[in-house]
Motif scaffolding. Sequence first.
Motif: not given
Length: 209
Positions: A117-146
């Motif tokens: 239900q949460l995934l449906t809500l986020l997608r329809d609200l236009g907050v798809e970033d939180l549902t994409l695995p690329e978000l975690t990958g991007g964060w991990e890359q930036k944490l490695a850069q830090i």
Amino acid sequence: MTPQAIRDGFDHLHDDSQMQSLANAARSSSEADYKAGGFFLTTVGRVQTPTLSIVVEREEKIRTFIARDYWEVKAEFIAAAGLYEGRWFDPNFKKNEFDPEARESRLWSGAQALAFQLLTLLRDLGVEDLTLPELTGGWEQKLAQIEQGQMARTEFMHEIALMTQQFVKRAKEYDSDTIPGDYATLSTPCPHCGGVIKENYRRFACSQC
């Protein structure tokens, strides 16, 4: 049994020597059932005993059965032919001999059902970033850069703060009964009050009662 079959039987009678083996088999079967049944102080037979075993096994399953809550995700859809109810199922489901109650449409965790239900809500609200695995990958890359000194922690946290502000803003604008989308308005009035029935992401509901 027909009259002709009876006549044919009398016309082809067998003598005692031809039927002795059949008689021996019948007598042996009867004695075996009697002796085995006497040993167990009950009746035992080739048909009765397996049937009894099936009944006992079923009774054991009933007595040891442990009820478990499960959830199903259902939704109503509009098609050319009218409304129909759809149900989520796992396309990769396989039967599990250790969990005979498992089904392709059952979710054994309330949190898992709410996650859909949460995934449906986020997608329809236009907050798809939180549902994409690329978000975690991007964060991990930036944490490695830090970690390697290639990115400042303040820069990373500033990006997180901006993204969070956008999510919070959209959540505050969210109507608790509906989410943005192309929902239908039924031509059929509400049977209780005659009001207009509108669709939301959970169900069809009257706008008046």
